[in-house]
Design a protein around this motif. Sequence first.
Motif, short mmCIF file in Angstrom:
data_model
loop_
_atom_site.label_atom_id
_atom_site.label_comp_id
_atom_site.label_asym_id
_atom_site.label_seq_id
_atom_site.Cartn_x
_atom_site.Cartn_y
_atom_site.Cartn_z
N UNK A 7 0.84 -1.20 0.00
CA UNK A 7 0.00 0.00 0.00
C UNK A 7 0.88 1.26 0.00
N UNK A 8 1.92 1.24 0.81
CA UNK A 8 2.85 2.36 0.84
C UNK A 8 3.48 2.58 -0.52
N UNK A 9 3.87 1.48 -1.18
CA UNK A 9 4.55 1.60 -2.47
C UNK A 9 3.60 2.05 -3.58
N UNK A 10 2.30 1.97 -3.37
CA UNK A 10 1.36 2.52 -4.36
C UNK A 10 1.48 4.04 -4.42
N UNK A 11 1.86 4.66 -3.31
CA UNK A 11 2.02 6.12 -3.26
C UNK A 11 3.45 6.55 -3.56
N UNK A 12 4.42 5.76 -3.09
CA UNK A 12 5.83 6.09 -3.31
C UNK A 12 6.63 4.79 -3.33
N UNK A 13 7.31 4.54 -4.44
CA UNK A 13 7.98 3.26 -4.62
C UNK A 13 9.46 3.46 -4.93
N UNK A 14 10.27 3.71 -3.90
CA UNK A 14 11.71 3.91 -4.14
C UNK A 14 12.40 2.60 -4.49
N UNK A 15 13.57 2.69 -5.09
CA UNK A 15 14.34 1.50 -5.47
C UNK A 15 15.12 0.98 -4.27
N UNK A 16 14.37 0.54 -3.27
CA UNK A 16 14.95 0.01 -2.04
C UNK A 16 14.30 -1.33 -1.72
N UNK A 17 15.07 -2.23 -1.11
CA UNK A 17 14.49 -3.47 -0.63
C UNK A 17 13.61 -3.17 0.59
N UNK A 180 3.11 8.65 5.54
CA UNK A 180 4.39 7.95 5.52
C UNK A 180 5.02 8.05 4.13
N UNK A 181 4.18 7.94 3.10
CA UNK A 181 4.68 8.01 1.72
C UNK A 181 5.32 9.37 1.44
N UNK A 182 4.76 10.45 1.98
CA UNK A 182 5.36 11.78 1.79
C UNK A 182 6.76 11.84 2.39
N UNK A 183 6.89 11.20 3.57
CA UNK A 183 8.21 11.16 4.20
C UNK A 183 9.20 10.36 3.35
N UNK A 184 8.74 9.22 2.85
CA UNK A 184 9.61 8.38 2.01
C UNK A 184 10.05 9.14 0.77
N UNK A 185 9.13 9.88 0.16
CA UNK A 185 9.45 10.66 -1.03
C UNK A 185 10.50 11.72 -0.70
N UNK A 186 10.34 12.39 0.45
CA UNK A 186 11.29 13.42 0.84
C UNK A 186 12.66 12.82 1.16
N UNK A 187 12.67 11.62 1.72
CA UNK A 187 13.92 10.98 2.13
C UNK A 187 14.70 10.39 0.95
N UNK A 188 13.98 9.89 -0.03
CA UNK A 188 14.62 9.13 -1.12
C UNK A 188 14.62 9.86 -2.46
N UNK A 189 13.77 10.87 -2.61
CA UNK A 189 13.66 11.54 -3.90
C UNK A 189 12.76 10.82 -4.88
N UNK A 190 12.18 9.69 -4.46
CA UNK A 190 11.26 8.95 -5.34
C UNK A 190 9.97 9.76 -5.50
N UNK A 191 9.37 9.74 -6.69
CA UNK A 191 8.16 10.55 -6.91
C UNK A 191 7.00 10.11 -6.02
N UNK A 192 6.19 11.07 -5.63
CA UNK A 192 5.01 10.83 -4.80
C UNK A 192 3.78 10.86 -5.69
#
Length: 254
Positions: A7-17, A180-192
């Motif tokens: 569900x998180x990766x539907x909003x932000x899917x960085x190239x991380x394991x 949480x997805x907004x934070x992940x986007x800010x941390x990784x640069x992956x699109x939101x």
Amino acid sequence: MQFPESWLREFCNPSLTTQQLADTLTMAGLEVEELEPVAPPFTKIVVGEIKEAVQHPNADRLRVCQVDVGQGALLNIVCGAPNARVGIRVPCALVGAELPPGEDGKPFVIKVGKLRGVESQGMLCSAKELQIADDHGGLLELPADAPLGQDIRQYLNLDDTLMTLKLTPNLAHCLSVYGIAREVSALTGAPLKAPTFPTVPTQVSDKLAVNVQAPDLCGRFSGRVVKGVNTKAQTPQWMVDRLARCGQRSVSPL
């Protein structure tokens, strides 16, 4: 706070394991307390449809089912579930399948066997037998459009991870998966990917008077009168599953 990684990766899917994603969140102050698989390991369990179900000749509580798993020939499977009936689609463990380990810690391997003198070429499964829910009252009934023969892990998205976060009081903006997805986007640069909420036109002219007694605390108040709600509507299965993976029990759409 618990939610599925998918569900998180539907909003932000960085190239991380999964582990790298958990470490990134933890180092940013969003402590990931636990990572848990949605389902334990099991193999060779597919979507099947019961085409015929007749009474076992030598047992009152057993039925002999003819099951279509998309392989052409029907499988002869003996089943004792009370809801085994013609037309439903259920998880079917093929010969050679390994079900989740039991109390002895060993996986349960499905073989061709005989139950009260009738050959059984597999096993029809409940959610409890797959260890994805506690319901053991009968077979896990799948939607009628579930593709015959598809691996049940793929169909139910069971190769997913439950993430449990320990949030401090100053992180109220993270009390949602999108937060949480907004934070992940800010941390990784992956699109939101922002959710969309299409406008539903007004169909009734009724209004409800509202008196805001503290305008300094409530800058805006909005609402809508809704009528004609179908109280017997069923919650969509995807929503039931998603709520369950967040630790919430679905009651009804209302």
